[in-house]
Design an enzyme around this catalytic site. Structure first.
Site, PDB file in Angstrom:
ATOM      1  N   GLY A  26      28.366   2.047  12.206  1.00 38.62           N
ATOM      2  CA  GLY A  26      29.462   2.018  13.279  1.00 38.62           C
ATOM      3  C   GLY A  26      30.387   3.278  13.225  1.00 38.62           C
ATOM      4  O   GLY A  26      30.270   4.143  12.367  1.00 38.62           O
ATOM      5  N   GLU A  27      31.482   3.182  14.084  1.00 36.64           N
ATOM      6  CA  GLU A  27      32.448   4.124  14.181  1.00 36.64           C
ATOM      7  C   GLU A  27      33.240   4.249  13.297  1.00 36.64           C
ATOM      8  O   GLU A  27      33.751   3.244  12.356  1.00 36.64           O
ATOM      9  CB  GLU A  27      33.074   3.875  15.649  1.00 36.64           C
ATOM     10  CG  GLU A  27      32.582   3.964  16.693  1.00 36.64           C
ATOM     11  CD  GLU A  27      31.655   5.353  17.127  1.00 36.64           C
ATOM     12  OE1 GLU A  27      32.593   6.108  16.929  1.00 36.64           O
ATOM     13  OE2 GLU A  27      30.568   5.446  17.632  1.00 36.64           O
ATOM     14  N   PRO A  28      33.855   5.443  13.034  1.00 34.79           N
ATOM     15  CA  PRO A  28      34.864   5.578  12.001  1.00 34.79           C
ATOM     16  C   PRO A  28      35.859   4.698  12.304  1.00 34.79           C
ATOM     17  O   PRO A  28      36.425   4.461  13.200  1.00 34.79           O
ATOM     18  CB  PRO A  28      35.333   6.867  12.038  1.00 34.79           C
ATOM     19  CG  PRO A  28      34.237   7.646  12.655  1.00 34.79           C
ATOM     20  CD  PRO A  28      33.611   6.711  13.939  1.00 34.79           C
ATOM     21  N   GLY A  29      36.615   4.027  10.905  1.00 33.92           N
ATOM     22  CA  GLY A  29      37.792   3.375  11.084  1.00 33.92           C
ATOM     23  C   GLY A  29      37.639   1.879  11.484  1.00 33.92           C
ATOM     24  O   GLY A  29      38.571   1.108  11.856  1.00 33.92           O
ATOM     25  N   VAL A  30      36.445   1.334  11.527  1.00 30.78           N
ATOM     26  CA  VAL A  30      36.338  -0.295  11.777  1.00 30.78           C
ATOM     27  C   VAL A  30      36.024  -1.117  10.692  1.00 30.78           C
ATOM     28  O   VAL A  30      35.967  -2.252  10.823  1.00 30.78           O
ATOM     29  CB  VAL A  30      34.704  -0.322  12.858  1.00 30.78           C
ATOM     30  CG1 VAL A  30      35.234   0.455  14.156  1.00 30.78           C
ATOM     31  CG2 VAL A  30      33.659   0.200  12.096  1.00 30.78           C
ATOM     32  N   GLY A  31      35.969  -0.419   9.276  1.00 31.49           N
ATOM     33  CA  GLY A  31      36.209  -1.372   8.125  1.00 31.49           C
ATOM     34  C   GLY A  31      35.057  -1.304   7.500  1.00 31.49           C
ATOM     35  O   GLY A  31      34.701  -2.343   6.750  1.00 31.49           O
ATOM     36  N   LYS A  32      34.197  -0.313   7.260  1.00 28.35           N
ATOM     37  CA  LYS A  32      32.994  -0.305   6.703  1.00 28.35           C
ATOM     38  C   LYS A  32      33.351  -0.313   4.970  1.00 28.35           C
ATOM     39  O   LYS A  32      32.719  -0.887   4.445  1.00 28.35           O
ATOM     40  CB  LYS A  32      32.116   0.650   6.935  1.00 28.35           C
ATOM     41  CG  LYS A  32      31.606   0.779   8.526  1.00 28.35           C
ATOM     42  CD  LYS A  32      30.769   2.002   8.606  1.00 28.35           C
ATOM     43  CE  LYS A  32      31.309   3.400   8.667  1.00 28.35           C
ATOM     44  NZ  LYS A  32      32.157   3.430   9.859  1.00 28.35           N
ATOM     45  N   SER A  33      34.033   0.777   4.633  1.00 30.88           N
ATOM     46  CA  SER A  33      34.482   0.896   3.088  1.00 30.88           C
ATOM     47  C   SER A  33      35.283  -0.609   2.728  1.00 30.88           C
ATOM     48  O   SER A  33      35.160  -1.007   1.582  1.00 30.88           O
ATOM     49  CB  SER A  33      35.182   1.872   2.917  1.00 30.88           C
ATOM     50  OG  SER A  33      36.520   1.914   3.822  1.00 30.88           O
TER      51      SER A  33
ATOM     52  N   SER B  75      30.772  11.554  34.890  1.00 25.44           N
ATOM     53  CA  SER B  75      31.894  10.962  35.756  1.00 25.44           C
ATOM     54  C   SER B  75      32.623  11.971  36.730  1.00 25.44           C
ATOM     55  O   SER B  75      33.476  11.605  37.389  1.00 25.44           O
ATOM     56  CB  SER B  75      32.863  10.917  34.667  1.00 25.44           C
ATOM     57  OG  SER B  75      33.569  11.977  34.029  1.00 25.44           O
TER      58      SER B  75
ATOM     59  N   LYS C 242      42.499   9.087  31.768  1.00 29.19           N
ATOM     60  CA  LYS C 242      42.414   9.910  32.991  1.00 29.19           C
ATOM     61  C   LYS C 242      43.583   9.721  34.011  1.00 29.19           C
ATOM     62  O   LYS C 242      44.235  10.747  34.445  1.00 29.19           O
ATOM     63  CB  LYS C 242      40.986   9.683  33.673  1.00 29.19           C
ATOM     64  CG  LYS C 242      39.973   9.942  32.835  1.00 29.19           C
ATOM     65  CD  LYS C 242      38.650   9.816  33.423  1.00 29.19           C
ATOM     66  CE  LYS C 242      37.422  10.241  32.780  1.00 29.19           C
ATOM     67  NZ  LYS C 242      36.110   9.828  33.418  1.00 29.19           N
TER      68      LYS C 242
END
Length: 644
Positions: free
Chosen positions: A71-78, A524, A567
């Site tokens: 997952g992305e950093p900071g989503v609660g893995k640790s 985009s 944007k």
């Protein structure tokens, strides 16, 4: 936020209703401040929005399975990994001792005893050794005293002193070293109530697998016994617990192979990791390392993982893909209220939040989600905002964090990308790299994103020149375009033929992304490129107070893109008065209140809608009428499939 436009094809009024930043939070919890919220004691109950991952972790802990979290950093893995250590079944933890091997000093012996017994065993051995030393010291003192007394009686004082010194040195030299028989406590679990959690992220081979100290500065002097130089690795300290490794794909392949061996055998011998040192000659007996591996990383980490290691995790455990957003429901907003209370309790140095301040945090979670009806789960960054707001309230001596503190904290805790974007806009506007008023042929203010959500103005210029090749014209784009961006530019040619009826084979179309030194990637800017090219071909000016973003299909439909909120805010900061975005992105717009009166947001569905709002001048109406005729003619002249 409600916006109404006229569809350029049907002339019907179409209304779009987007998410309002003023939207009520509708929590079911009753509270005045975050202090009223009870914070769960168990770590697993503090994890927000990852219900599926939590259930998997509970099953894995119950059965002692390995887990790979992606997952992305900071989503609660640790945090999930730490929670798993609390959930592991209560087992008999062990202390690990390393004993000297009289027969083979370079092969120390290993012993495992119940937790808390290791220190007692070491102390018993030390007491025995100390008792033996005391007896030997007493015997030596008696001999020296006898010699000195005898010398005094015989009036041979100097000879007696010399003789006593020689005997003292001789006894010291030939004295047997009983202290080398004292074992070393390798792993100490005394007093531990839960399974150990060891974070081995970034550990080198020696720290992870164990090592043998090999020089006098490390080992304590020349001649230090081999068993005293043995050092436990993190895999041994995690015995009966959890070994957590983040970004496991960055670990060397050889280390991953050794880790796989330890997982399979549940025992691993300690040896010197440097082949050129004396420590490489020492190899202990196998040391217990029955751990549960929790590895984590992003999707790119999988490329660097040893196939056999991943197969082991998949075969004897679970793979979990972590969410980065959750649905925007009253129940999930309540979870964010709990999150704010948790962050305040964990920090311990900031005041609690008022209800209004918590609601502002929830609105920021909506904005950072980047899509409608969602809340972000990148809670590490959101926690940074909570702490920054707390610091501001603390600095003014307030007992509670208020809404104004949260708004001020957004400025204080801006990311590097946001700070760069702000300076970029100021600098480019100062040197007229982009314009925010007037009209200009072949020049468009596109919009782009740097980082996760920081918007910038991306000026695009187009020019049509006679083709250099006799066979056909080309589309030439500059600005370090990525693969997706290049393909998007190529697709524009089909749209130009359809919407203008112009034969572009006689033209070389040059497209420049102005001062895009860091490169451009993504599609985009398709809408912006098409508008700039059509403006250049038809010599119709583009309104420079308009900025636009959106992807295009080859049929001319405007498709959704990411980062519309960032944007739009960047356009407002740059003095742009109107922003065109895909109609399907209207629900994703969550701009700050201060920008609401600065910019008009117009949803568009087709390239025709874009041109109607972006172009100005006398040629605009005739172009749009011609486009409508071409759009009506093309479907009618298409051949129907033959019926058999």
């Amino acid at each position: 936020m409600k916006t109404t436009i006229k569809n350029s094809r049907t002339q019907e009024s179409v209304s779009y209703e987007g998410n309002e930043t003023k939207k009520g939070t509708g929590e079911t919890l009753s509270y005045e401040t975050s202090k009223d919220i009870e914070v769960p004691e168990r770590l697993i109950d503090q994890i927000i929005g990852q219900e599926e991952a939590v259930e998997t972790i509970k099953k894995a802990a119950e059965q002692r399975r390995n887990v790979l979290l992606i997952g992305e950093p900071g989503v609660g893995k640790s945090m999930l990994a730490k929670a798993m250590a609390e959930l592991l079944p209560r087992e008999q933890l062990q202390d690990i001792l390393v004993y000297p091997n009289i027969e083979d000093p370079n092969n120390p012996l290993i012993g495992a005893v119940p937790a808390g017994e290791g220190r007692k065993i070491v102390m018993n051995h030390k007491n025995k050794a100390r008792s033996q030393d005391e007896k030997k010291n007493l015997f030596m003192m008696l001999i020296i005293s006898f010699i000195l007394v005898l010398g005094f009686m015989m009036n041979q004082f100097l000879a007696a002193i010399i003789a006593a010194g020689i005997i003292f040195l001789a006894l010291q030299q030939f004295r047997p070293r009983t202290t080398v028989m004292v074992p070393k406590l390798l792993v100490n679990n005394e007093g531990r109530q839960v399974a150990p959690f060891v974070d081995a992220t970034g550990a080198h081979a020696g720290a992870l697998l164990g090592d043998v100290r090999h020089d006098p500065y490390q080992s304590g002097g020349l001649g230090t016994p081999a068993h005293e130089r043995v050092e436990a690795g993190m895999i041994h300290k995690a015995n009966k617990g959890v070994l957590y490794i983040d970004e496991i794909g960055t670990m060397k392949m050889k280390t991953q192979q050794e880790l796989l061996t330890a997982m399979q055998e549940k025992r691993y011998s300690i040896t010197g990791q440097s082949e050129t040192s004396s420590g490489a000659m020492v190899r202990s007996q196998a040391v217990p390392c029955d751990f549960v591996l929790v590895a984590s990383g992003n999707l790119q980490v999988l490329e660097g993982m040893h196939p056999a290691l991943r197969s082991r995790i998949r075969g004897y455990g679970y793979e979990v893909f972590m969410k980065d957003t959750m649905p925007d429901t009253p129940e999930n907003r309540d979870k964010l209220v709990q999150f704010v209370a948790q962050e305040v309790e964990k920090d311990g140095r900031i005041p609690h939040f008022s209800r209004e301040a918590v609601e502002e945090i929830i609105r920021e979670a909506q904005r950072r989600a980047g899509k409608k009806d969602s809340l972000t789960l990148k809670l590490r960054e959101l926690g940074g905002l909570v702490r920054a707001a707390g610091d501001i309230a603390k600095s003014r001596g307030a007992e509670l964090v208020e809404t104004e503190d949260v708004i001020e904290a957004k400025k204080l805790s801006r990311t590097l990308e946001q700070q760069i974007a702000d300076r970029y806009i100021v600098q480019k506007k100062k040197y007229s790299v982009f314009k925010s008023e007037g009209g200009e042929v072949g020049r468009v203010n596109g919009l782009a994103i740097i980082g996760d959500r920081s918007g910038i103005i991306l000026p695009i210029a187009a020019e049509a020149a006679p083709a250099q090749s006799k066979e056909e014209g080309r589309i030439i784009a500059t600005g370090k375009l990525g693969e997706i961006a290049r393909e998007a530019v190529q697709n524009v040619s089909a749209l130009i033929k359809k919407y203008t009826g112009t034969d572009i084979s006689n033209y070389d179309i040059h497209i420049q992304f102005l001062q895009a030194y860091d490169g451009v990637e993504g599609d985009s800017a398709s809408v912006s490129v098409a508008t700039a090219v059509i403006s250049a071909l038809e010599e119709i000016p583009v309104d420079q107070s308009v900025a636009l973003t959106g992807s295009l299909s080859i049929r001319g439909d405007v498709l959704p893109v990411g980062g519309v909120t960032g944007k739009i805010e960047a356009a407002a900061e740059a003095g742009i008065r109107k922003v065109l975005i895909p109609a399907s992105n209207m629900g994703d717009v969550m701009i700050e209140k201060k920008y609401e009166d600065m910019v008009e947001i117009v949803p568009v569905e087709t390239l025709g809608d874009v041109l109607e709002h972006a172009l100005i001048g006398k040629g605009k109406e005739s172009l749009i009428q011609r486009m409508q005729k071409i759009s009506d003619i093309v479907p009618s002249i298409m051949k129907k499939p033959a019926m058999h």
